[in-house]
Motif scaffolding. Structure first.
Motif, PDB file in Angstrom:
ATOM      1  N   LEU A 129       0.821  -1.215   0.000  1.00  0.00           N
ATOM      2  CA  LEU A 129       0.000   0.000   0.000  1.00  0.00           C
ATOM      3  C   LEU A 129       0.853   1.262   0.000  1.00  0.00           C
ATOM      4  CD1 LEU A 129      -3.031   0.676   0.045  1.00  0.00           C
ATOM      5  CD2 LEU A 129      -2.840   0.957   2.519  1.00  0.00           C
ATOM      6  N   ASN A 130       1.922   1.281   0.794  1.00  0.00           N
ATOM      7  CA  ASN A 130       2.761   2.487   0.833  1.00  0.00           C
ATOM      8  C   ASN A 130       3.435   2.744  -0.499  1.00  0.00           C
ATOM      9  OD1 ASN A 130       4.330   0.084   1.412  1.00  0.00           O
ATOM     10  ND2 ASN A 130       6.048   1.452   1.820  1.00  0.00           N
ATOM     11  N   GLU A 131       3.745   1.683  -1.253  1.00  0.00           N
ATOM     12  CA  GLU A 131       4.363   1.851  -2.564  1.00  0.00           C
ATOM     13  C   GLU A 131       3.369   2.333  -3.607  1.00  0.00           C
ATOM     14  OE1 GLU A 131       7.764  -1.646  -2.253  1.00  0.00           O
ATOM     15  OE2 GLU A 131       5.749  -2.155  -2.910  1.00  0.00           O
ATOM     16  N   LEU A 132       2.086   2.044  -3.392  1.00  0.00           N
ATOM     17  CA  LEU A 132       1.055   2.515  -4.313  1.00  0.00           C
ATOM     18  C   LEU A 132       0.773   3.999  -4.116  1.00  0.00           C
ATOM     19  CD1 LEU A 132      -1.420  -0.488  -4.107  1.00  0.00           C
ATOM     20  CD2 LEU A 132      -0.027   0.132  -6.064  1.00  0.00           C
ATOM     21  N   PHE A 133       0.705   4.433  -2.860  1.00  0.00           N
ATOM     22  CA  PHE A 133       0.379   5.829  -2.580  1.00  0.00           C
ATOM     23  C   PHE A 133       1.601   6.741  -2.642  1.00  0.00           C
ATOM     24  CE2 PHE A 133      -3.473   4.169  -0.166  1.00  0.00           C
ATOM     25  CZ  PHE A 133      -4.356   4.577  -1.151  1.00  0.00           C
ATOM     26  N   SER A 134       2.805   6.171  -2.613  1.00  0.00           N
ATOM     27  CA  SER A 134       4.032   6.971  -2.690  1.00  0.00           C
ATOM     28  C   SER A 134       4.950   6.410  -3.764  1.00  0.00           C
ATOM     29  CB  SER A 134       4.738   6.987  -1.330  1.00  0.00           C
ATOM     30  OG  SER A 134       3.897   7.526  -0.333  1.00  0.00           O
ATOM     31  N   PRO A 135       4.540   6.486  -5.028  1.00  0.00           N
ATOM     32  CA  PRO A 135       5.398   5.963  -6.102  1.00  0.00           C
ATOM     33  C   PRO A 135       6.644   6.815  -6.277  1.00  0.00           C
ATOM     34  CG  PRO A 135       3.513   7.116  -7.025  1.00  0.00           C
ATOM     35  CD  PRO A 135       3.289   7.072  -5.545  1.00  0.00           C
ATOM     36  N   ASN A 136       7.632   6.251  -6.944  1.00  0.00           N
ATOM     37  CA  ASN A 136       8.880   6.951  -7.216  1.00  0.00           C
ATOM     38  C   ASN A 136       8.678   7.873  -8.417  1.00  0.00           C
ATOM     39  OD1 ASN A 136      11.496   7.808  -7.503  1.00  0.00           O
ATOM     40  ND2 ASN A 136      12.286   5.859  -8.265  1.00  0.00           N
ATOM     41  N   MET A 137       8.541   9.143  -8.160  1.00  0.00           N
ATOM     42  CA  MET A 137       8.264  10.084  -9.236  1.00  0.00           C
ATOM     43  C   MET A 137       9.488  10.371 -10.099  1.00  0.00           C
ATOM     44  SD  MET A 137       5.151  10.297  -8.863  1.00  0.00           S
ATOM     45  CE  MET A 137       4.868  11.408 -10.242  1.00  0.00           C
TER      46      MET A 137
ATOM     47  N   VAL B  23      -5.244   4.611  -7.821  1.00  0.00           N
ATOM     48  CA  VAL B  23      -6.556   3.968  -7.824  1.00  0.00           C
ATOM     49  C   VAL B  23      -6.459   2.542  -7.294  1.00  0.00           C
ATOM     50  CG1 VAL B  23      -8.407   3.132  -9.329  1.00  0.00           C
ATOM     51  CG2 VAL B  23      -7.482   5.428  -9.654  1.00  0.00           C
ATOM     52  N   GLU B  24      -5.387   1.848  -7.599  1.00  0.00           N
ATOM     53  CA  GLU B  24      -5.206   0.491  -7.069  1.00  0.00           C
ATOM     54  C   GLU B  24      -5.102   0.511  -5.546  1.00  0.00           C
ATOM     55  OE1 GLU B  24      -4.474  -3.594  -6.560  1.00  0.00           O
ATOM     56  OE2 GLU B  24      -5.430  -2.435  -8.153  1.00  0.00           O
ATOM     57  N   GLY B  25      -4.419   1.520  -5.006  1.00  0.00           N
ATOM     58  CA  GLY B  25      -4.337   1.642  -3.554  1.00  0.00           C
ATOM     59  C   GLY B  25      -5.697   1.856  -2.922  1.00  0.00           C
ATOM     60  N   HIS B  26      -6.503   2.745  -3.505  1.00  0.00           N
ATOM     61  CA  HIS B  26      -7.856   2.978  -2.979  1.00  0.00           C
ATOM     62  C   HIS B  26      -8.737   1.745  -3.170  1.00  0.00           C
ATOM     63  CE1 HIS B  26      -7.516   7.197  -1.855  1.00  0.00           C
ATOM     64  NE2 HIS B  26      -6.842   7.416  -2.967  1.00  0.00           N
ATOM     65  N   ARG B  27      -8.541   1.022  -4.276  1.00  0.00           N
ATOM     66  CA  ARG B  27      -9.352  -0.175  -4.510  1.00  0.00           C
ATOM     67  C   ARG B  27      -9.127  -1.213  -3.418  1.00  0.00           C
ATOM     68  NH1 ARG B  27      -9.251  -5.207  -6.323  1.00  0.00           N
ATOM     69  NH2 ARG B  27      -6.968  -5.187  -6.382  1.00  0.00           N
ATOM     70  N   ARG B  28      -7.890  -1.343  -2.987  1.00  0.00           N
ATOM     71  CA  ARG B  28      -7.608  -2.321  -1.926  1.00  0.00           C
ATOM     72  C   ARG B  28      -8.241  -1.910  -0.599  1.00  0.00           C
ATOM     73  NH1 ARG B  28      -1.319  -4.161  -2.722  1.00  0.00           N
ATOM     74  NH2 ARG B  28      -1.366  -4.342  -4.996  1.00  0.00           N
ATOM     75  N   LEU B  29      -8.349  -0.613  -0.364  1.00  0.00           N
ATOM     76  CA  LEU B  29      -8.985  -0.161   0.869  1.00  0.00           C
ATOM     77  C   LEU B  29     -10.506  -0.273   0.792  1.00  0.00           C
ATOM     78  CD1 LEU B  29      -6.854   3.045   1.627  1.00  0.00           C
ATOM     79  CD2 LEU B  29      -6.691   0.805   2.720  1.00  0.00           C
ATOM     80  N   VAL B  30     -11.058  -0.151  -0.407  1.00  0.00           N
ATOM     81  CA  VAL B  30     -12.515  -0.152  -0.571  1.00  0.00           C
ATOM     82  C   VAL B  30     -13.083  -1.562  -0.670  1.00  0.00           C
ATOM     83  CG1 VAL B  30     -14.364   0.480  -2.171  1.00  0.00           C
ATOM     84  CG2 VAL B  30     -12.588   2.133  -1.618  1.00  0.00           C
ATOM     85  N   THR B  31     -12.376  -2.449  -1.349  1.00  0.00           N
ATOM     86  CA  THR B  31     -12.926  -3.778  -1.656  1.00  0.00           C
ATOM     87  C   THR B  31     -13.485  -4.509  -0.437  1.00  0.00           C
ATOM     88  OG1 THR B  31     -11.470  -3.999  -3.576  1.00  0.00           O
ATOM     89  CG2 THR B  31     -12.407  -6.015  -2.679  1.00  0.00           C
ATOM     90  N   PRO B  32     -12.812  -4.515   0.726  1.00  0.00           N
ATOM     91  CA  PRO B  32     -13.406  -5.212   1.886  1.00  0.00           C
ATOM     92  C   PRO B  32     -14.743  -4.631   2.336  1.00  0.00           C
ATOM     93  CG  PRO B  32     -11.051  -4.901   2.228  1.00  0.00           C
ATOM     94  CD  PRO B  32     -11.417  -4.105   1.008  1.00  0.00           C
TER      95      PRO B  32
END
Length: 366
Positions: free
Chosen positions: A248-256, A270-279
């Motif tokens: 999750l931290n790598e999704l929300f803080s990518p290497n710009m 969006v993938e990071g938010h999807r993992r938080l929403v899916t449950p």
């Protein structure tokens, strides 16, 4: 009462989860069959590869299995008139739904563990393991009578193979340098693993190499020749990690500073938010199942229509979740819709479980 209803949900939930997971797992495992054939993998290696895809499968199956199990359990309770007895004993609809919500909390916790840790761990391990198997040239299956291409730069032909694994009548074509291709032929060859890497030992043969200007051919005869196969292995390097391989931290803080991360910034967020929403879809689907059986007015015509409506709403929710996720990838402004979608359906199902209000009596005129 709470434990009784939870048991009624738990057994169908386990059955549905194992059944659906098993079916999808078997279909997904078919794509690893070529690894067994081309890399001569043992059954244990094949089983290990297929196990690594299980977290992703279970994360998809659990909410659906929970919906089906809850719908089945409450329909059975209603069919046996147990819900009527419990209602007559003073239990409200929300009280009857409470055990299902306890189950949904457990499912949510399991899904968060899978989505935030086990799934990216499995995806990373799968990528690394596939790379190792793909480049294990010492374990590759070389078939006799056909041109084998273990890599795009290497072609091997074997006339026949002896029971001990030795190869008779061997041709090896090295095309790593298209300007100066190399062809080796030998009467006999053996494929071995060594501390320095895989080696192909050839006996009594020759090595032919065309010059860069295509004007001459160099020919070398040898009694013994050792070909280093490690140099043909594709080098993986760091590569770009797919969203499914990131925590999750790598999704929300990518290497710009990485160009690939810049280009896929929206996909990662969006993938990071999807993992938080899916449950959150687990309690929403479970409450929809309960509301489809217990909600509304009592009907003596059976539960068929209600079950169909509940299933339709659940399918609509799943389709809507996919659409909202796709839209959020195009505009970050729509990301709150990803969280709002399951919450709205959850609240709507809870409202359906409200007790019906009794009409006020009109006093009679004297």
């Amino acid at each position: 009462m709470t434990l009784y209803i939870m048991r009624q949900i738990a057994w169908p939930l386990l059955f549905a989860t194992f059944t659906l997971t098993g079916v999808i797992w078997l279909t997904q495992s078919l794509r690893f069959i070529d690894r067994i054939v081309n890399n001569n993998l043992a059954f244990g290696d094949f089983f290990y590869l297929t196990i690594l895809v299980l977290p992703n499968i279970v994360a998809i199956i659990l909410p659906v299995a929970a919906f089906c199990a809850t719908l089945y359990a409450f329909n059975r309770l209603a069919g046996d008139a147990e819900t009527i007895v419990l209602s007559a004993a003073g239990f409200s609809r929300l009280a009857l739904a409470r055990p299902a919500l306890y189950i949904s909390v457990v499912i949510m916790a399991v899904m968060y563990v899978i989505l935030l840790y086990l799934m990216p761990l499995g995806a990373r391990t799968l990528r690394t393991t596939q790379y190792e198997f793909r480049n294990d040239l010492a374990g590759m299956a070389i078939l006799e009578g056909v041109f084998n291409t273990p890599t795009s730069d290497l072609t091997v032909y074997v006339r026949e193979r002896e029971p001990n694994g030795d190869m008779i009548g061997v041709l090896v074509h090295d095309n790593r340098n298209p300007e100066q291709p190399v062809t080796m032929m030998a009467e006999k060859a053996t494929l071995l693993r060594t501390p320095q890497g895989p080696r192909l030992y050839m006996v009594n043969g020759n090595r032919q190499q065309i010059s860069a200007d295509r004007q001459s051919l160099s020919l070398l005869y040898f009694d013994n020749y050792s070909l280093d196969l490690e140099s043909y292995a594709r080098k993986e390097g760091e590569g770009w990690r797919e969203p499914s391989e990131r925590y999750l931290n790598e999704l929300f803080s990518p290497n710009m500073d990485d160009r690939a991360d810049q280009q896929n910034y929206g996909k990662l967020i969006v993938e990071g938010h999807r993992r938080l929403v899916t449950p959150l879809y687990a309690p929403a689907l479970i409450l929809i199942a309960v509301a489809s059986v217990l909600g509304g007015e009592f009907s003596r015509r059976g539960q068929g229509r209600r079950l169909a409506v509940g299933a339709t709403i659940a399918i609509a929710l799943q389709i809507l979740s996919l659409g909202v996720t796709h839209l959020a990838a195009t505009s970050f402004v729509l990301i709150p819709l990803m969280y709002l979608t399951p919450i709205v359906f959850l609240v709507g199902a809870a409202l359906m479980l409200r007790e019906p209000t009794m009409p006020a009596r009109v006093p009679r005129e004297a």
